[in-house]
Design an enzyme around this catalytic site. Structure first.
Site, mmCIF file in Angstrom:
data_model
loop_
_atom_site.group_PDB
_atom_site.id
_atom_site.type_symbol
_atom_site.label_atom_id
_atom_site.label_comp_id
_atom_site.label_asym_id
_atom_site.label_seq_id
_atom_site.Cartn_x
_atom_site.Cartn_y
_atom_site.Cartn_z
ATOM 1 N N ILE A 23 -27.512 -57.259 -24.013
ATOM 2 C CA ILE A 23 -27.090 -58.504 -24.362
ATOM 3 C C ILE A 23 -26.883 -59.261 -23.193
ATOM 4 C CG2 ILE A 23 -25.762 -60.137 -25.789
ATOM 5 C CD1 ILE A 23 -25.102 -57.698 -27.689
ATOM 6 N N ASP A 83 -18.307 -51.066 -10.286
ATOM 7 C CA ASP A 83 -17.464 -50.794 -11.830
ATOM 8 C C ASP A 83 -16.667 -51.717 -11.810
ATOM 9 O OD1 ASP A 83 -15.854 -49.555 -13.478
ATOM 10 O OD2 ASP A 83 -16.017 -47.556 -12.771
ATOM 11 N N ILE A 84 -16.556 -52.355 -13.169
ATOM 12 C CA ILE A 84 -15.461 -53.336 -13.472
ATOM 13 C C ILE A 84 -14.009 -52.998 -13.260
ATOM 14 C CG2 ILE A 84 -16.757 -54.781 -14.945
ATOM 15 C CD1 ILE A 84 -15.316 -53.359 -17.239
ATOM 16 N N SER A 122 -21.016 -49.236 -25.161
ATOM 17 C CA SER A 122 -21.367 -49.899 -26.455
ATOM 18 C C SER A 122 -22.040 -48.999 -27.585
ATOM 19 C CB SER A 122 -22.376 -51.000 -26.088
ATOM 20 O OG SER A 122 -23.714 -50.321 -25.819
ATOM 21 N N THR A 132 -16.978 -57.680 -30.586
ATOM 22 C CA THR A 132 -17.982 -57.306 -31.709
ATOM 23 C C THR A 132 -17.052 -57.310 -33.079
ATOM 24 O OG1 THR A 132 -18.721 -55.277 -32.723
ATOM 25 C CG2 THR A 132 -16.918 -54.941 -31.208
ATOM 26 N N ASP A 133 -17.955 -57.490 -34.036
ATOM 27 C CA ASP A 133 -17.206 -57.584 -35.462
ATOM 28 C C ASP A 133 -16.787 -56.362 -35.909
ATOM 29 O OD1 ASP A 133 -19.621 -56.134 -35.844
ATOM 30 O OD2 ASP A 133 -20.408 -57.794 -37.288
ATOM 31 N N GLU A 134 -17.148 -55.143 -35.221
ATOM 32 C CA GLU A 134 -16.519 -53.945 -35.388
ATOM 33 C C GLU A 134 -15.094 -53.915 -35.412
ATOM 34 O OE1 GLU A 134 -18.473 -50.596 -34.336
ATOM 35 O OE2 GLU A 134 -20.454 -51.505 -34.141
ATOM 36 N N TYR A 156 -15.359 -46.107 -30.214
ATOM 37 C CA TYR A 156 -15.872 -47.511 -29.637
ATOM 38 C C TYR A 156 -15.010 -48.590 -29.974
ATOM 39 C CZ TYR A 156 -18.696 -51.685 -29.409
ATOM 40 O OH TYR A 156 -19.433 -52.955 -29.268
ATOM 41 N N SER A 157 -15.216 -48.997 -31.392
ATOM 42 C CA SER A 157 -14.439 -50.185 -31.819
ATOM 43 C C SER A 157 -13.004 -50.353 -31.719
ATOM 44 C CB SER A 157 -15.037 -50.360 -33.257
ATOM 45 O OG SER A 157 -14.618 -49.377 -34.244
ATOM 46 N N LYS A 199 -12.780 -51.457 -28.225
ATOM 47 C CA LYS A 199 -13.087 -53.049 -28.043
ATOM 48 C C LYS A 199 -11.956 -53.934 -28.821
ATOM 49 C CE LYS A 199 -16.158 -54.867 -27.051
ATOM 50 N NZ LYS A 199 -16.655 -55.305 -25.473
ATOM 51 N N LYS A 230 -30.310 -47.212 -29.797
ATOM 52 C CA LYS A 230 -29.834 -48.076 -30.871
ATOM 53 C C LYS A 230 -30.857 -48.216 -32.037
ATOM 54 C CE LYS A 230 -25.993 -49.621 -28.936
ATOM 55 N NZ LYS A 230 -26.102 -49.490 -27.405
ATOM 56 N N GLN A 232 -36.321 -46.726 -33.889
ATOM 57 C CA GLN A 232 -37.438 -46.607 -34.861
ATOM 58 C C GLN A 232 -38.527 -47.179 -34.489
ATOM 59 O OE1 GLN A 232 -35.805 -44.618 -36.611
ATOM 60 N NE2 GLN A 232 -33.671 -45.481 -36.432
ATOM 61 N N HIS A 267 -18.852 -43.506 -40.899
ATOM 62 C CA HIS A 267 -19.896 -44.644 -40.858
ATOM 63 C C HIS A 267 -19.526 -45.880 -41.618
ATOM 64 C CE1 HIS A 267 -24.317 -45.374 -41.266
ATOM 65 N NE2 HIS A 267 -23.832 -46.421 -40.578
#
Ligand code: NAD
Ligand code: TDX
Length: 331
Positions: A12, A57-58, A81, A120-122, A147-148, A151, A186, A191, A273
């Site tokens: 992104i 590195d941040i 991510s 993120t919306d997560e 991960y979430s 975040k 991802k 796919q 999930h």
């Protein structure tokens, strides 16, 4: 403006740098560690007098400090991510997403620099499949994965630095992005590249889980809008009303690529999930006047498929390693 874009060699972030160069006069410095997910080639073709690149590195304050001092604004994309990786090895998620964000916040605080945090919306957890509700800026935080949760932690740090230290920051929480330059780990690129390689697509569980898809270029225009017009201290949700279940997306990819829409495998489900994400982006649309431009998911997906067909040199080096990682987990 002089923008410092962290994670600008990722999916992104690189889409944002291309967007900024095409639509503004801003100068961009990218700070990116070039982890497995970063690719310098995602910035190929951009003018050298508009875009500079620094590898670092941040979480390294000595690298971050002078770059922040030179910027008018920091747009912070850098992160670990991928949910599946966070289930396998959470530590880098804490180092980058939490300590990295903290390091940037201390630098913008020292130098009085505007900060925009990409999230993120997560962070809101998940919704039931049959629940008509969508996430809003008022939804309580309830993250599910390593991960979430990191975040969510980074979002809360930003809020605390605004309140406690007067840092001039905004936050955006966006839904699932698709488009060019997305890593083959991802869902959608995995796919597409499977079909190109003659491998059957892999659907976790029954494939009923719903994601709210937005084109990465629409995410970029939303972030620029918030940077220009957003109110300091505010959070804005970014989404384009693109809810689809995973089974529908796999079948669409197969159909668009000229294959039998049923030619995929059900594989081991992801632990914990999340069922469904859905964004209500009314605040961003009404207060700041933003609108998505990619209304037609099928058309956007077809262009994305073409991009992966034409850029095998970009994704091929990662493909075998990613498939070996998934194969070990029965995915
Ligand atoms: P990505 O994994 O494709 O890119 C991440 C980039 O950050 C890579 O270039 C990587 O090299 C860099 N990076 C990682 N650790 C770093 C560190 N310690 N220092 C400097 N650079 C580092 O991720 P993405 O999908 O482009 O996501 C970018 C941001 O957008 C993340 O903050 C993510 O949480 C958020 N987001 C992603 C989505 C999505 O659908 N992909 C949706 C909403 C929000
Ligand atoms: O092979 C697969 N098969 C499958 O069914 C993969 C890789 C995924 N899936 C499913 C899991 C999810 O329900 O597809 C959906 C999307 O998976 P990902 O692409 O891994 O995305 P998700 O876990 O939803 O998180 C993404 O959106 C929010 C980004 O990776 C995050 O960075 C962002 O915060």
């Amino acid at each position: 403006m002089r923008l410092l874009v962290t994670g600008g060699a990722g999916f992104i972030g690189s889409n944002f740098v291309h967007h900024v160069v095409a639509h503004t006069d801003h100068h961009v410095t990218v700070l990116d560690k070039l982890t497995y997910a970063g690719n310098r080639a995602s910035l190929d073709g951009l003018p050298g007098d508009r875009v500079a690149f620094v590898q670092g590195d941040i979480a390294d304050a000595a690298i971050v400090d002078p770059l922040v001092a030179d910027a008018d604004a920091v747009v912070h994309y850098a992160a670990e991510s991928h949910n599946d990786n966070s289930l396998h090895d959470p530590r880098p998620f804490l180092d980058t997403n939490v300590i990295g964000t903290y390091t940037l916040l201390e630098a913008v605080r020292r130098h009085g620099v505007r900060f925009h945090h990409i999230s993120t919306d997560e962070v809101y957890g998940d919704l039931e499949l049959d629940d008509p509700a969508r996430f809003t800026e008022q939804t309580p935080y309830n993250p599910s994965s390593p991960y979430s949760s990191t975040k969510a932690g980074s979002d809360l740090l930003v809020r605390a630095w605004v309140r406690s230290f007067g840092v001039a920051a905004t936050i955006s929480n966006c839904s699932n992005n698709y488009g060019p330059y997305q890593h083959v780990e991802k869902f959608i690129p995995r796919q597409i590249t499977n079909v190109i390689r003659g491998i059957r697509p892999k659907l976790y569980g029954a494939g009923a889980n719903v994601r709210d898809w937005i084109h990465a270029d629409d995410h970029s225009s939303a972030v620029l809008t918030i940077l220009e017009k957003g109110r300091i201290g505010e959070t804005y949700l970014i989404g384009a009303d693109g809810e689809k279940d995973n089974k529908t997306v796999v079948e669409l990819i197969l159909t668009l690529m000229g294959q039998d829409p049923g030619a995929y495998d059900h594989v081991t489900d992801r632990a914990g999930h999340d069922l469904r994400y859905a964004i209500d982006s009314t605040k961003l649309r009404t207060e700041l006047g933003w609108m998505p431009q990619y209304g037609d998911f099928e058309a956007g997906l077809a262009v994305t498929i073409d991009w992966y067909r034409q850029h095998e040199d970009w994704w091929a080096p990662s493909k075998d390693g990613v498939e070996a990682f998934y194969a070990e987990k029965g995915q």
